[in-house]
Scaffold this motif. Structure first.
Motif, PDB file in Angstrom:
ATOM      1  N   HIS A   1       0.813  -1.221   0.000  1.00  7.65           N
ATOM      2  CA  HIS A   1       0.000   0.000   0.000  1.00  7.65           C
ATOM      3  C   HIS A   1       0.850   1.277   0.000  1.00  7.65           C
ATOM      4  CE1 HIS A   1      -3.804  -2.004  -0.106  1.00  7.65           C
ATOM      5  NE2 HIS A   1      -3.351  -2.848   0.789  1.00  7.65           N
TER       6      HIS A   1
ATOM      7  N   THR B   1      -1.115   4.781  -1.404  1.00 11.66           N
ATOM      8  CA  THR B   1      -2.237   4.954  -0.487  1.00 11.66           C
ATOM      9  C   THR B   1      -1.758   5.273   0.926  1.00 11.66           C
ATOM     10  OG1 THR B   1      -3.469   3.337  -1.780  1.00 11.66           O
ATOM     11  CG2 THR B   1      -4.371   3.903   0.362  1.00 11.66           C
TER      12      THR B   1
ATOM     13  N   VAL C   1      -8.154   7.599  -1.313  1.00 12.45           N
ATOM     14  CA  VAL C   1      -9.254   6.646  -1.470  1.00 12.45           C
ATOM     15  C   VAL C   1     -10.397   7.074  -0.552  1.00 12.45           C
ATOM     16  CG1 VAL C   1      -7.794   4.699  -2.163  1.00 12.45           C
ATOM     17  CG2 VAL C   1      -8.287   5.057   0.255  1.00 12.45           C
TER      18      VAL C   1
ATOM     19  N   LEU D   1      -5.476   2.156  -8.214  1.00 11.49           N
ATOM     20  CA  LEU D   1      -4.974   1.022  -7.455  1.00 11.49           C
ATOM     21  C   LEU D   1      -4.992  -0.286  -8.223  1.00 11.49           C
ATOM     22  CD1 LEU D   1      -6.650   1.861  -4.029  1.00 11.49           C
ATOM     23  CD2 LEU D   1      -4.337   2.363  -4.781  1.00 11.49           C
TER      24      LEU D   1
END
Length: 104
Positions: free
Chosen positions: A30, A35, A56, A103
């Motif tokens: 991640h 993110t 997100v 993503l």
């Protein structure tokens, strides 16, 4: 949109330890996707850890935290606080955009 993810251990340290390798791979994945901006252990380390995530929506970050091996193995849980930044330091302005991340 930012998310403060607070990881709380729900099991003894000896039950958490076998899942550290999977958790670190989860963090790396991640971070590489962009993110996760920051992650680390809390002080004292026996409490868990914290992550600052962005890019997100709330539903997606809930799905992401549910995939952490610590969570899937029942040794930790997350508390998620979603933040809509009102002021951003100029040094962070380029990083903290409202653009959703890709993503895939």
């Amino acid at each position: 949109m930012l998310h403060l993810l607070q990881l709380h251990y729900t099991a003894a340290e000896d039950e958490v330890t076998p899942h550290i390798t999977g958790h670190v791979a989860y963090l790396e994945r991640h971070h590489a996707a962009g993110t996760f901006l920051i992650s680390g252990q809390t002080v004292p380390t026996s409490d868990g850890g914290a992550i600052i995530a962005h890019g997100v929506d709330r539903d997606t970050i809930e799905q992401i935290t549910a995939q952490d091996p610590f969570v899937t193995n029942g040794v930790a849980k997350y508390t998620i606080t979603t933040i809509t930044p009102g002021r951003i330091h100029p040094a962070l302005a380029d990083v903290l955009t409202d653009e959703p991340l890709n993503l895939q």
